[in-house]
Write an enzyme that holds these catalytic residues in place. Structure first.
Site, PDB file in Angstrom:
ATOM      1  N   HIS A  88     -17.291 -21.828 -37.952  1.00  0.00           N
ATOM      2  CA  HIS A  88     -18.586 -22.511 -37.849  1.00  0.00           C
ATOM      3  C   HIS A  88     -18.624 -23.786 -38.697  1.00  0.00           C
ATOM      4  O   HIS A  88     -19.393 -23.873 -39.659  1.00  0.00           O
ATOM      5  CB  HIS A  88     -19.654 -21.507 -38.317  1.00  0.00           C
ATOM      6  CG  HIS A  88     -21.064 -21.842 -37.970  1.00  0.00           C
ATOM      7  ND1 HIS A  88     -21.697 -22.993 -38.369  1.00  0.00           N
ATOM      8  CD2 HIS A  88     -22.004 -21.150 -37.281  1.00  0.00           C
ATOM      9  CE1 HIS A  88     -22.933 -22.996 -37.940  1.00  0.00           C
ATOM     10  NE2 HIS A  88     -23.156 -21.900 -37.272  1.00  0.00           N
TER      11      HIS A  88
ATOM     12  N   GLU B  13     -18.315 -25.780 -33.584  1.00  0.00           N
ATOM     13  CA  GLU B  13     -17.787 -24.465 -33.954  1.00  0.00           C
ATOM     14  C   GLU B  13     -16.794 -23.991 -32.902  1.00  0.00           C
ATOM     15  O   GLU B  13     -17.183 -23.657 -31.779  1.00  0.00           O
ATOM     16  CB  GLU B  13     -18.945 -23.491 -34.095  1.00  0.00           C
ATOM     17  CG  GLU B  13     -20.052 -24.033 -34.984  1.00  0.00           C
ATOM     18  CD  GLU B  13     -21.406 -23.483 -34.654  1.00  0.00           C
ATOM     19  OE1 GLU B  13     -21.498 -22.313 -34.252  1.00  0.00           O
ATOM     20  OE2 GLU B  13     -22.394 -24.233 -34.819  1.00  0.00           O
TER      21      GLU B  13
HETATM   22  O1  TA6 Z   1     -24.491 -22.641 -34.753  1.00  0.00           O
HETATM   23  C1  TA6 Z   1     -25.309 -21.926 -33.958  1.00  0.00           C
HETATM   24  C2  TA6 Z   1     -26.231 -21.039 -34.796  1.00  0.00           C
HETATM   25  O2  TA6 Z   1     -26.239 -19.765 -34.251  1.00  0.00           O
HETATM   26  C3  TA6 Z   1     -27.613 -21.676 -34.818  1.00  0.00           C
HETATM   27  O3  TA6 Z   1     -28.444 -21.091 -33.839  1.00  0.00           O
HETATM   28  C4  TA6 Z   1     -28.084 -21.423 -36.251  1.00  0.00           C
HETATM   29  O4  TA6 Z   1     -28.631 -20.133 -36.387  1.00  0.00           O
HETATM   30  C5  TA6 Z   1     -26.777 -21.587 -36.996  1.00  0.00           C
HETATM   31  O5  TA6 Z   1     -25.821 -20.908 -36.192  1.00  0.00           O
HETATM   32  C6  TA6 Z   1     -26.808 -21.169 -38.439  1.00  0.00           C
HETATM   33  O6  TA6 Z   1     -26.869 -19.784 -38.535  1.00  0.00           O
HETATM   34  P1  TA6 Z   1     -26.974 -19.159 -40.036  1.00  0.00           P
HETATM   35  O7  TA6 Z   1     -27.041 -17.683 -39.845  1.00  0.00           O
HETATM   36  O8  TA6 Z   1     -25.732 -19.592 -40.794  1.00  0.00           O
HETATM   37  O9  TA6 Z   1     -28.203 -19.770 -40.648  1.00  0.00           O
END
Ligand code: TA6
Length: 291
Positions: free
Chosen positions: A162, A265
């Site tokens: 990510h 990601e």
């Molecule tokens: O990158 C996609 C995602 O699922 C977004 O919807 C947002 O929730 C992000 O990841 C960050 O997630 P986190 O749990 O690290 O705050």
């Protein structure tokens, strides 16, 4: 060189060589910073992190495993393996403390850090597994992620690296390589869409691109650079920028941080989830570079 640092409750490995510097936290085997000498950081990290154990750092390259995103949006093969309801997004290994098992210095411009995590069967996940992350810090940054099934039963997982990229200003950024590919718009009930133009960001974006090209680029007008992302054995990509409203709902995230970061990601999701039989190992690698 290598130094071990303590950031409040979290232990980090600080790497510095002739090409670059980086910070890798044992919690989640999470690379938090990577910076080439004399250049702007490549990877974005919030300045509101609280460095408490059990709280994932906002930014860097979180390792999302054994599911990506909202568990309920995962294929049945993944969902049916998780016991217990209302699990957090992005799996559970980013909250755990990994073990530093190797530091290699092949040359004055390269440092390779290997971390491992033994996942034992527990009340949430019933499948013993050995995870490894191999991070190579040099003129480029690469991350190899490996999973070995230590049990007798096959298991499936979705996962993502990510990555939060540091950008000069979101208005001057374009993502090239996604044009012409179908994507699922998670902000519009996962509707399947397509765009034939390089992606520019002027609103919240949260898109899942299944089966994209191996190489993607982020062109950044303000920093006058192009970031290249090359993925091996990672078929899918999620693009995310929270923009203004979602930023207010995010932990450890400033109101204007959305102008400084963009998430690309590299992932295995949906139809491309990984299924491992007993003793099988999955390997994937992503390489980040910029001119
Ligand atoms: O990158 C996609 C995602 O699922 C977004 O919807 C947002 O929730 C992000 O990841 C960050 O997630 P986190 O749990 O690290 O705050």
């Amino acid at each position: 060189g290598i130094t071990i640092e303590l950031h409040k409750q979290l232990i980090a490995v600080s790497v510095r060589n002739e090409a670059a510097s980086a910070t890798i936290f044992l919690q989640g085997a999470q690379l938090a910073e990577y910076k080439r000498a004399g250049e702007h950081p490549l990877i974005w990290l919030s300045d509101q992190c609280d460095y408490q154990s059990g709280t994932p750092l906002r930014g860097g390259i979180p390792i999302c495993w054994p599911w990506f995103g909202d568990l309920s949006r995962n294929p049945k093969a993944v969902k049916n393996q998780i016991c217990g309801s209302d699990q957090p997004a992005h799996g559970f290994v980013r909250d755990r403390e990994w073990e530093l098992i190797a530091v290699e210095l092949p040359d004055t411009e390269t440092t390779r850090i290997t971390l491992k995590l033994e996942v034992a069967a527990d009340e949430i996940w019933k499948f013993p597994a050995a995870l490894r992350v191999i991070i190579t810090v040099g003129t480029e940054l690469s991350l190899q992620f490996q999973v070995t099934n230590l049990g007798a039963e096959p298991f499936s997982f979705s996962h993502a690296l990510h990555a939060y990229f540091n950008i000069g200003d979101i208005e001057g950024v374009r993502v090239e390589g996604l044009e012409g590919y179908d994507y699922l718009d998670t902000l519009d009930n996962w509707t399947l869409k397509k765009s034939n133009f390089p992606l520019q960001i002027n609103a919240e974006v949260d898109r899942v691109y299944p089966d994209v090209a191996k190489e993607l680029r982020i062109t950044d007008r303000k920093l006058n650079r192009t970031i290249k992302i090359e993925a091996m054995n990672l078929s899918d990509l999620v693009v995310w920028n929270p923009w203004i409203d979602k930023s207010k709902r995010l932990s450890h995230f400033g109101e204007t941080d959305y102008t400084q970061m963009l998430c690309l990601e590299s992932a295995r999701l949906l139809d491309n989830i990984v299924c491992l039989t007993a003793n099988e190992t999955y390997k994937c690698t992503v390489r980040y570079s910029f001119n």
